[in-house]
Motif scaffolding. Structure first.
Motif, PDB file in Angstrom:
ATOM      1  N   TRP A   1     -11.923  -4.306  -3.648  1.00  0.00           N
ATOM      2  CA  TRP A   1     -10.459  -4.172  -3.575  1.00  0.00           C
ATOM      3  C   TRP A   1      -9.948  -4.520  -2.173  1.00  0.00           C
ATOM      4  N   GLN A   2     -10.706  -4.129  -1.150  1.00  0.00           N
ATOM      5  CA  GLN A   2     -10.273  -4.414   0.222  1.00  0.00           C
ATOM      6  C   GLN A   2     -10.210  -5.916   0.495  1.00  0.00           C
TER       7      GLN A   2
ATOM      8  N   VAL B   1     -10.564   6.214  -7.718  1.00  0.00           N
ATOM      9  CA  VAL B   1     -11.026   6.575  -6.381  1.00  0.00           C
ATOM     10  C   VAL B   1     -11.308   5.325  -5.543  1.00  0.00           C
ATOM     11  N   SER B   2     -11.921   4.318  -6.158  1.00  0.00           N
ATOM     12  CA  SER B   2     -12.231   3.102  -5.402  1.00  0.00           C
ATOM     13  C   SER B   2     -10.958   2.454  -4.852  1.00  0.00           C
ATOM     14  N   TRP B   3      -9.891   2.463  -5.661  1.00  0.00           N
ATOM     15  CA  TRP B   3      -8.606   1.919  -5.197  1.00  0.00           C
ATOM     16  C   TRP B   3      -8.047   2.773  -4.067  1.00  0.00           C
ATOM     17  N   GLN B   4      -8.157   4.085  -4.184  1.00  0.00           N
ATOM     18  CA  GLN B   4      -7.650   4.979  -3.138  1.00  0.00           C
ATOM     19  C   GLN B   4      -8.370   4.740  -1.810  1.00  0.00           C
TER      20      GLN B   4
ATOM     21  N   THR C   1       0.825  -1.215   0.000  1.00  0.00           N
ATOM     22  CA  THR C   1       0.000   0.000   0.000  1.00  0.00           C
ATOM     23  C   THR C   1       0.857   1.261   0.000  1.00  0.00           C
ATOM     24  N   LYS C   2       2.047   1.196   0.592  1.00  0.00           N
ATOM     25  CA  LYS C   2       2.954   2.340   0.530  1.00  0.00           C
ATOM     26  C   LYS C   2       3.415   2.599  -0.897  1.00  0.00           C
ATOM     27  N   ALA C   3       3.683   1.517  -1.618  1.00  0.00           N
ATOM     28  CA  ALA C   3       4.195   1.668  -2.983  1.00  0.00           C
ATOM     29  C   ALA C   3       3.112   2.061  -3.970  1.00  0.00           C
ATOM     30  N   LEU C   4       1.878   1.585  -3.768  1.00  0.00           N
ATOM     31  CA  LEU C   4       0.820   1.802  -4.750  1.00  0.00           C
ATOM     32  C   LEU C   4      -0.309   2.682  -4.241  1.00  0.00           C
ATOM     33  N   GLY C   5      -0.143   3.253  -3.053  1.00  0.00           N
ATOM     34  CA  GLY C   5      -1.242   4.022  -2.465  1.00  0.00           C
ATOM     35  C   GLY C   5      -1.621   5.266  -3.230  1.00  0.00           C
TER      36      GLY C   5
END
Length: 654
Positions: free
Chosen positions: A581-582, A279-282, A270-274
């Motif tokens: 996604w979660q 928006v849904s991914w965010q 999550t740090k690399a792709l955050g």
């Protein structure tokens, strides 16, 4: 016959079986005479049997006990691994269930602090609440068990069925289970309280913002792998108590290590792709970052189950491959091939002419060869050798005979050379003993030494044999020989083997029909495999229920936040995608780690018994696919709750 067999005979598509068991039914085998409700068994009466003839023996009672045969080390290890694989996900499930509703529970404890309770009192209240909930859960589980126990005979999972009386827990193990659940619940609650500061004005999570350390998370599975490597010195030591304990502890450390490594992997991902994506991914990534422990809690069970199942699959495949090798089993749906079946009957007659004519009329049969087979050995009990008795026409199909007449005998060598186990020198007048303790038999005059045909239906002979005609063999040898029919057939017919079995049963119910081209399964191995598959199925259903409860709990805790997002114009489709996604991100990472850990564990276990790893990639993908499908299905089931939770009416708060 048993009730299960009666039902099978009445089912459509059992016509050949009905022909095979075409006898009047006089009664039913009750439960006391069966191993399980689904056992197929029958007793066929006959007036022609006599004690001592054709191997017949009289049994006048049931209940004879035999010395217990020790289980093979490989099967012992497989049983141990199966129990650990089944119980470890259940333990993870219980640990996750204790924390269901944990955020609301912590807020209630903060309210108690506000009215004057100190930290010790708050901790005792938390432990007491957990203990009461666990006791209620155990009581409800016992009630559900007793209710479900009444219907257990109606269930058939992977071919496994049991009687109600057999589904009775041992009191000591039942008490140990209850105590284990209570202690685990208290331990999880205590660990959770150490990471939360319950203050009068709210709840502060001490772990927020802290960087997770990797070294101890990796040290747990490494310790488990080290214990496995040193637990067993040789395969025979697997039955010792010390080895069993070390194997169990090592496996648990390796499997539990999956749940320790997964939060760190999610944090780094999550740090690399955050900062990327829609928006849904965010929304999904931010939620995972806020509480990755809660994000992985609901999927830990299925990850451990998949890792254990992959290890079990690797172990089972390696054991099965070591026992059966690369035997050419005829597969259904493959191109038609020519195979050989062997029908044998110990009737004390050595008569094959009528049998061969009946078998040759079966559809799909190309060639039938009949002979009587006799096992003889020297008087000092040396390695037994084979004598085959048949007419000249049948013998010519097996060996290259230039001349043959009734009264001749031939020493037949394998095509292309002899065998290392040929110890008898066939010589006229030599005294032999028939069977193990049968009467003596004298070797007749040897007419010639010949070679077996390379094109004979049985393939290459394993050893030298003596071929004799009926006159040279004598009546005594014919009476002790086993009538044997070699059947060459084409596998294009799907039911050709059933037709051959039916033909043999109609000739004589004592006929035994074997198909050497098919690898015979190990009864113990097949039984363990069946039981483990049934257990894995039940565990996956339990873990799917755990994931559903966890997802619903998170939605209930976040309903005000979801309502705010919808009120400010966020589409429900975006929220649904974020929920997906979660679930998908932790499950995908978990399945990847589970594949690595499961394969490593399987290799280590095979090393304990000296077997070479053999990977069933399709089986592993199927196991991972089941886990992924379960995750997506759980997410789909939470969508109705998501629509209700995101309604603007949830903004009301008191």
């Amino acid at each position: 016959m048993s009730p299960a067999l009666r039902k099978l005979l009445a089912a459509p598509g059992s016509g050949l079986l009905r022909e095979r068991l075409d006898h009047p039914v006089t009664g039913e085998v009750t439960d006391r005479g069966l191993v399980d409700p689904g056992e197929y068994v029958f007793y066929l009466g006959g007036e022609h049997m006599a004690v001592g003839v054709a191997g017949a023996d009289r049994l006048d009672h049931f209940g004879k006990t035999y010395p217990q045969k020790p289980l093979d080390p490989a099967l012992t290890l497989l049983s141990i691994v199966g129990m650990v694989v089944l119980l470890a996900p259940v333990t993870v499930f219980i640990a996750a269930a204790v924390r269901f509703g944990g955020e609301r529970h912590d807020r209630r404890l903060a309210a108690l602090r506000l009215v004057g309770a100190d930290r010790r009192t708050t901790a005792r209240i938390a432990a007491g609440g957990t203990l009461v909930s666990a006791l209620i859960g155990v009581a409800l589980g016992a009630v559900l068990f007793m209710i479900g126990r009444q219907f257990i005979e109606l269930m058939d999972i992977q071919g496994l069925s049991v009687f109600t009386e057999d589904f009775t827990p041992q009191p000591a193990l039942a008490a140990l289970t209850v105590v284990g659940v209570l202690l685990l619940s208290l331990a999880v609650t205590g660990l959770a309280m150490n990471g939360v500061a319950v203050e009068p004005l709210g709840v502060v999570r001490r772990s927020g913002g802290a960087t997770r350390r990797l070294w101890w998370r990796v040290a747990v599975p490494v310790l488990g792998l080290s214990l496995l490597k040193t637990s067993v010195g040789s395969g025979s030591e697997i039955r010792s108590t010390t080895s069993v304990v070390l194997v169990v502890v090592g496996m648990l450390a390796l499997l539990v290590g999956v749940t320790a490594v997964l939060p760190w992997i999610l944090e780094q991902l999550t740090k690399a792709l955050g900062g990327l994506g829609p928006v849904s991914w965010q929304l999904a990534v931010r939620r995972i970052q806020l509480n990755s422990e809660a994000a992985t809690r609901s999927v830990n069970g299925i990850v451990v189950a998949v890792a254990g199942a992959i290890a079990l699959q690797t172990l089972f495949t390696g054991i099965a491959h070591g026992q059966h090798g690369n035997s050419g089993t005829a597969r259904s749906g493959s191109a038609p091939t020519t195979q050989v079946g062997v029908a044998s009957l110990d009737d004390g007659k050595g008569y094959t002419e009528r049998y061969t004519s009946v078998f040759s009329s079966t559809p799909g049969v190309q060639q039938v060869l009949g002979y009587a087979e006799l096992s003889v050995s020297t008087l000092d009990g040396d390695f037994p050798q084979t004598v085959r008795i048949a007419e000249c026409g049948q013998l010519r199909l097996l060996a290259s005979l230039s001349t043959c007449a009734d009264g001749d005998a031939f020493v037949v060598s394998p095509h292309g050379g002899g065998s290392t186990i040929d110890r008898i020198v066939w010589k006229r007048g030599s005294a032999m003993r028939m069977d193990a303790n049968g009467p003596r038999w004298t070797v007749p005059r040897i007419t010639a030494a010949v070679e077996a045909k390379s094109s004979n239906p049985q393939g290459v002979f394993p050893e030298k044999m003596l071929f004799v005609t009926p006159r040279a063999a004598g009546k005594s040898a014919m009476a002790h020989a086993v009538s044997t029919i070699d059947i060459t057939y084409v596998t294009s017919g799907a039911d050709i083997q059933d037709r051959l079995r039916t033909t043999a049963a109609r000739l004589d119910p004592s006929f035994a029909v074997d198909f050497p081209a098919q690898a015979e399964g190990d009864t113990a191995l097949d039984g363990i495999r069946r039981d483990l598959l049934a257990g894995v199925t039940a565990v996956l259903l339990l873990i799917a229920a755990s994931m559903l409860l966890g997802a619903l709990e998170q939605l209930r805790d976040r309903k005000r936040v979801l309502a705010v997002l919808v009120t400010f114009g966020t589409p429900r489709r975006t929220l649904g995608s974020s929920i997906l996604w979660q679930t998908v991100v932790p499950v995908a990472m978990g399945l990847l780690v589970a594949g690595v850990v499961g394969t490593t564990l399987g290799n280590a276990l095979l090393g304990l018994i000296g077997r070479t790893p053999v990977y069933d990639w399709s089986g592993m993908l199927a196991i991972g696919g089941i886990g992924a499908v379960a995750s997506v299905a759980v997410t789909a089931l939470t969508l109705p709750t998501l629509w209700r939770s995101s309604h603007p009416a949830n903004l009301r708060h008191e």
